[in-house]
Enzyme design. Structure first.
Site, mmCIF file in Angstrom:
data_model
loop_
_atom_site.group_PDB
_atom_site.id
_atom_site.type_symbol
_atom_site.label_atom_id
_atom_site.label_comp_id
_atom_site.label_asym_id
_atom_site.label_seq_id
_atom_site.Cartn_x
_atom_site.Cartn_y
_atom_site.Cartn_z
ATOM 1 N N LYS A 82 -12.769 0.387 27.675
ATOM 2 C CA LYS A 82 -11.520 0.047 26.822
ATOM 3 C C LYS A 82 -11.834 -1.452 26.427
ATOM 4 C CE LYS A 82 -7.919 -2.273 26.711
ATOM 5 N NZ LYS A 82 -7.869 -3.040 25.651
ATOM 6 N N GLY B 49 -11.929 -10.238 32.290
ATOM 7 C CA GLY B 49 -10.964 -10.944 31.713
ATOM 8 C C GLY B 49 -10.282 -11.975 32.395
ATOM 9 N N SER B 50 -9.075 -12.097 32.266
ATOM 10 C CA SER B 50 -8.342 -13.163 32.749
ATOM 11 C C SER B 50 -8.066 -13.135 34.313
ATOM 12 C CB SER B 50 -6.858 -13.494 31.984
ATOM 13 O OG SER B 50 -6.077 -12.268 32.321
ATOM 14 N N THR B 51 -7.881 -14.068 35.016
ATOM 15 C CA THR B 51 -7.549 -14.024 36.576
ATOM 16 C C THR B 51 -6.330 -13.252 36.755
ATOM 17 O OG1 THR B 51 -9.141 -15.758 37.012
ATOM 18 C CG2 THR B 51 -7.312 -15.343 38.486
ATOM 19 N N VAL C 96 -4.551 -10.907 34.921
ATOM 20 C CA VAL C 96 -4.774 -9.421 34.773
ATOM 21 C C VAL C 96 -5.756 -8.945 35.708
ATOM 22 C CG1 VAL C 96 -5.432 -7.462 33.395
ATOM 23 C CG2 VAL C 96 -4.184 -9.513 32.266
ATOM 24 N N GLY C 97 -6.940 -9.445 36.245
ATOM 25 C CA GLY C 97 -7.717 -9.081 37.244
ATOM 26 C C GLY C 97 -7.117 -8.949 38.505
ATOM 27 N N GLU D 10 -14.682 -9.675 36.744
ATOM 28 C CA GLU D 10 -15.285 -11.215 36.182
ATOM 29 C C GLU D 10 -14.382 -11.794 35.384
ATOM 30 O OE1 GLU D 10 -18.337 -11.897 36.607
ATOM 31 O OE2 GLU D 10 -18.922 -10.017 37.577
ATOM 32 N N CYS E 53 -16.398 -17.850 29.445
ATOM 33 C CA CYS E 53 -15.585 -17.781 30.837
ATOM 34 C C CYS E 53 -16.531 -18.964 31.534
ATOM 35 C CB CYS E 53 -15.873 -16.417 31.384
ATOM 36 S SG CYS E 53 -17.765 -16.031 31.377
HETATM 37 P P1 NAD Z 1 -6.875 -10.384 29.354
HETATM 38 O O1 NAD Z 1 -7.071 -10.580 30.774
HETATM 39 O O2 NAD Z 1 -5.661 -10.804 28.559
HETATM 40 O O3 NAD Z 1 -7.500 -9.060 28.665
HETATM 41 C C1 NAD Z 1 -8.918 -8.464 28.803
HETATM 42 C C2 NAD Z 1 -8.817 -7.173 28.933
HETATM 43 O O4 NAD Z 1 -8.077 -6.609 29.949
HETATM 44 C C3 NAD Z 1 -8.354 -6.649 27.685
HETATM 45 O O5 NAD Z 1 -9.355 -5.611 27.170
HETATM 46 C C4 NAD Z 1 -6.917 -6.409 27.698
HETATM 47 O O6 NAD Z 1 -6.475 -5.383 26.635
HETATM 48 C C5 NAD Z 1 -6.949 -5.725 29.109
HETATM 49 N N1 NAD Z 1 -5.811 -5.705 29.712
HETATM 50 C C6 NAD Z 1 -4.545 -6.864 29.589
HETATM 51 N N2 NAD Z 1 -3.480 -6.351 30.273
HETATM 52 C C7 NAD Z 1 -4.055 -5.219 31.125
HETATM 53 C C8 NAD Z 1 -3.395 -4.656 32.205
HETATM 54 N N3 NAD Z 1 -2.166 -4.819 32.487
HETATM 55 N N4 NAD Z 1 -3.950 -3.641 32.640
HETATM 56 C C9 NAD Z 1 -5.316 -3.365 32.331
HETATM 57 N N5 NAD Z 1 -5.875 -3.860 31.376
HETATM 58 C C10 NAD Z 1 -5.434 -4.836 30.670
HETATM 59 O O7 NAD Z 1 -8.161 -11.707 28.930
HETATM 60 P P2 NAD Z 1 -8.547 -11.925 27.528
HETATM 61 O O8 NAD Z 1 -7.634 -13.159 27.005
HETATM 62 O O9 NAD Z 1 -8.866 -10.899 26.782
HETATM 63 O O10 NAD Z 1 -10.149 -13.053 28.184
HETATM 64 C C11 NAD Z 1 -10.292 -14.141 28.250
HETATM 65 C C12 NAD Z 1 -10.258 -14.197 29.572
HETATM 66 O O11 NAD Z 1 -11.380 -13.492 30.176
HETATM 67 C C13 NAD Z 1 -10.663 -15.654 30.178
HETATM 68 O O12 NAD Z 1 -9.888 -15.899 31.294
HETATM 69 C C14 NAD Z 1 -12.122 -15.821 30.424
HETATM 70 O O13 NAD Z 1 -12.654 -16.517 31.268
HETATM 71 C C15 NAD Z 1 -12.289 -14.112 30.890
HETATM 72 N N6 NAD Z 1 -13.834 -13.890 30.786
HETATM 73 C C16 NAD Z 1 -14.713 -13.791 31.979
HETATM 74 C C17 NAD Z 1 -15.784 -13.354 32.010
HETATM 75 C C18 NAD Z 1 -16.768 -13.441 33.335
HETATM 76 O O14 NAD Z 1 -17.685 -12.779 32.914
HETATM 77 N N7 NAD Z 1 -16.232 -14.057 34.270
HETATM 78 C C19 NAD Z 1 -16.350 -13.166 30.722
HETATM 79 C C20 NAD Z 1 -15.571 -13.312 29.594
HETATM 80 C C21 NAD Z 1 -14.219 -13.725 29.682
#
Ligand code: NAD
Length: 496
Positions: free
Chosen positions: A195, A248-250, A252-253, A270, A304
């Site tokens: 996704k 993604g973000s902490t 959502v993670g 991550e 990130c």
């Molecule tokens: P996000 O968490 O908003 O979204 C990331 C992904 O999660 C997207 O595909 C989104 O559609 C999906 N998502 C959102 N809500 C969800 C839910 N409730 N259930 C399942 N999936 C969901 O993050 P973002 O704004 O897209 O990305 C930026 C963040 O990602 C920053 O915090 C950045 O530090 C982090 N990031 C981390 C790394 C790493 O390797 N540690 C690498 C790149 C980005």
């Protein structure tokens, strides 16, 4: 100004409104819904892609499940998995310019940088992972089995593919992040439902075409485009998924991690970062300033592990900040198709607004802007910004901004630098700029982060595990560590 010409294949890909890949089929969403994609450099609509429903995600997981449990893929030998991954990497190399242009149009980043970095790193990574396919080993163990003292046994441990992988990624490095998941999954024999981020699905869809062309069986790789709240959540909740891997973000993670435990789904996360760049007094100040500028401004600060907190030993603080501000002021902002541009737009109007709010917060609390602090359109641009006179506990220092905003604070000695660097909920990366070998080696073990760079920042290699301490995540990508995360151990005991 030199504007890169779009390849006919790039324009054609966008004009044909790409569909999702589920099993063998390129499909619309079950209910026909679509979502628009925008070019961040202009704000204009690029095209629409399907907005996957829960049903679509379930069908994709089923296709991946069947491919894993009962298809030629489940019997594929390591050598074939190696060759397929290598073939996929070759196809990506062939289409590197197209992939880079799609990344540029969809994400805003420079097409030239995307080709040299995002696409090339993704290709290199797949080739690295192709090498692991033939080197996945278990072990044999001489056992005692105390309860059966008169028996003989043969015992061994198998390392087996974990199964169906649900991969959810962010928008900052769309292709690269997808390949960080795809590489170990395909090397170990897993199947995948990807996704991509809501904003940036185009290279994932092109990647799916290349996976088909490489000759992977149907269902091994599926892509569902859609929102996190619907498609991402459906993937997270699906009990047929064996492993979730999320970038993604902490915030959502954390949610995904909790939901994963409902089904005992394996999970790697991550997440965000707020990585420190530490410049010691003995460092080459010019290189440190240039390195610190690139650590935060690369990819518009949407990295990130961006060096978003700068700590400089006090006697050099003003000079280093002035040098970075000079670099920032000289940066040209514009479309990623313009090869003379140093910095592109942020991903979206929402992200521009978020970054802007932090800059305003800094101004309102009396911090000083050493440079930047401007935004402009019609694309989503924010000028590279350096903020000083800010307290360590300020949100600007403690929270991830994910934009071209650097906060800079002076420190007095090594202990002070370590205290400030570790005073963060995050722990993804850190860089130390120094030529004092003893000091550097004293500091490395005391820094709480998954990566430490010395006299460089955000330098990644496929062989080096990447991931976070603390709120920056769970698990590691890249290196053999990734193989471990995509496999299960099975202990076998044979009574002779
Ligand atoms: P996000 O968490 O908003 O979204 C990331 C992904 O999660 C997207 O595909 C989104 O559609 C999906 N998502 C959102 N809500 C969800 C839910 N409730 N259930 C399942 N999936 C969901 O993050 P973002 O704004 O897209 O990305 C930026 C963040 O990602 C920053 O915090 C950045 O530090 C982090 N990031 C981390 C790394 C790493 O390797 N540690 C690498 C790149 C980005």
């Amino acid at each position: 100004m030199a504007i890169a010409t779009l390849l006919p294949a790039t324009t054609a890909f966008i004009q044909r409104a790409p569909r999702m890949l589920i099993g063998a089929e390129w499909v619309e969403a079950a209910d026909g819904q679509t979502m628009p994609l925008h070019n961040p450099a202009t704000g204009e609509q690029l095209c629409v892609v399907p907005r996957a429903t829960v049903d679509d995600v379930d069908r994709a997981v089923l296709a991946a499940r069947q491919a894993f449990d009962d298809s030629p893929w489940s019997r594929t030998r390591p050598r074939e998995r190696q060759n397929l991954l290598w073939k996929l990497a070759d196809l990506m190399q062939r289409d590197a310019e197209l992939l880079a242009q799609l990344e540029c149009l969809n994400n805003g980043k420079s097409a030239a940088v995307a080709q040299a970095m995002d696409v090339q790193l993704a290709i290199d990574f797949l080739r690295y992972m192709a090498g692991w396919a033939t080197k996945i080993e278990g072990s044999s163990v001489e056992v005692s089995v105390p309860l059966m003292p008169d028996q003989q046994f043969h015992s061994f441990i198998r390392r087996e593919a974990v199964g169906v992988v649900g991969a959810i990624v962010a928008w900052n490095f769309p292709l690269l992040l997808a390949c960080w998941k795809l590489g170990p999954a395909l090397a170990t024999g897993c199947t995948v439902v990807l996704k991509p981020a809501d904003e940036t699905p185009l290279t994932a869809l092109k990647l799916a075409e290349l996976v088909q062309e490489a000759g992977y069986p149907d269902g091994v790789f599926n892509v569902v485009t859609g929102t996190g709240i619907t498609a991402g959540a459906a993937l997270t909740h699906n009990p047929r998924v064996d492993k979730l891997t999320f970038t993604g973000s902490t915030a959502v993670g954390k949610e995904i991690g909790k939901i994963a435990m409902d089904n005992m789904t394996r999970v790697t996360l991550e997440l965000g970062g707020k990585s420190p760049t530490i410049v010691m007094a003995d460092a080459d100040q010019g290189s440190a300033a240039a390195g610190a500028a690139s650590a935060i401004f690369f990819n518009q600060g949407q990295v990130c592990c961006a060096g978003s907190r700068l700590y400089v030993q006090r006697k050099h603080f003003d000079n280093v900040v002035a040098d970075i501000a000079g670099i920032a002021n000289a940066m040209k902002l514009g479309s990623g198709l313009d090869t003379s541009v140093d910095m592109g737009p942020l991903i979206s109007a929402r992200q521009q607004e978020r970054v802007w709010r932090y800059i305003e917060m800094g101004r309102d609390s009396g911090a000083t802007l050493a440079c930047g602090g401007e935004r402009f359109g019609p694309g989503y641009f924010v000028k590279p910004t350096v903020i000083v006179d800010v307290d360590q506990q300020h949100s600007l220092v403690q929270e991830e901004i994910f934009g071209p905003v650097l906060v800079a604070i002076p420190f007095d000695d090594e202990a002070d630098a370590l205290r400030l660097a570790n005073d963060s909920p995050y722990g993804l990366g850190a860089s130390i700029w120094s030529n004092d070998l003893a000091a550097v080696h004293r500091m490395i073990p005391r820094i709480k982060s998954g990566s430490v760079w010395v006299n460089c920042h955000s330098a990644l290699d496929p062989a080096l595990p990447f991931g976070g301490y603390k709120m920056s995540g769970v698990g590691r990508e890249m290196g053999y560590a990734a193989i471990e995360h995509y496999t299960e151990l099975k202990s076998v005991l044979i009574k002779l």
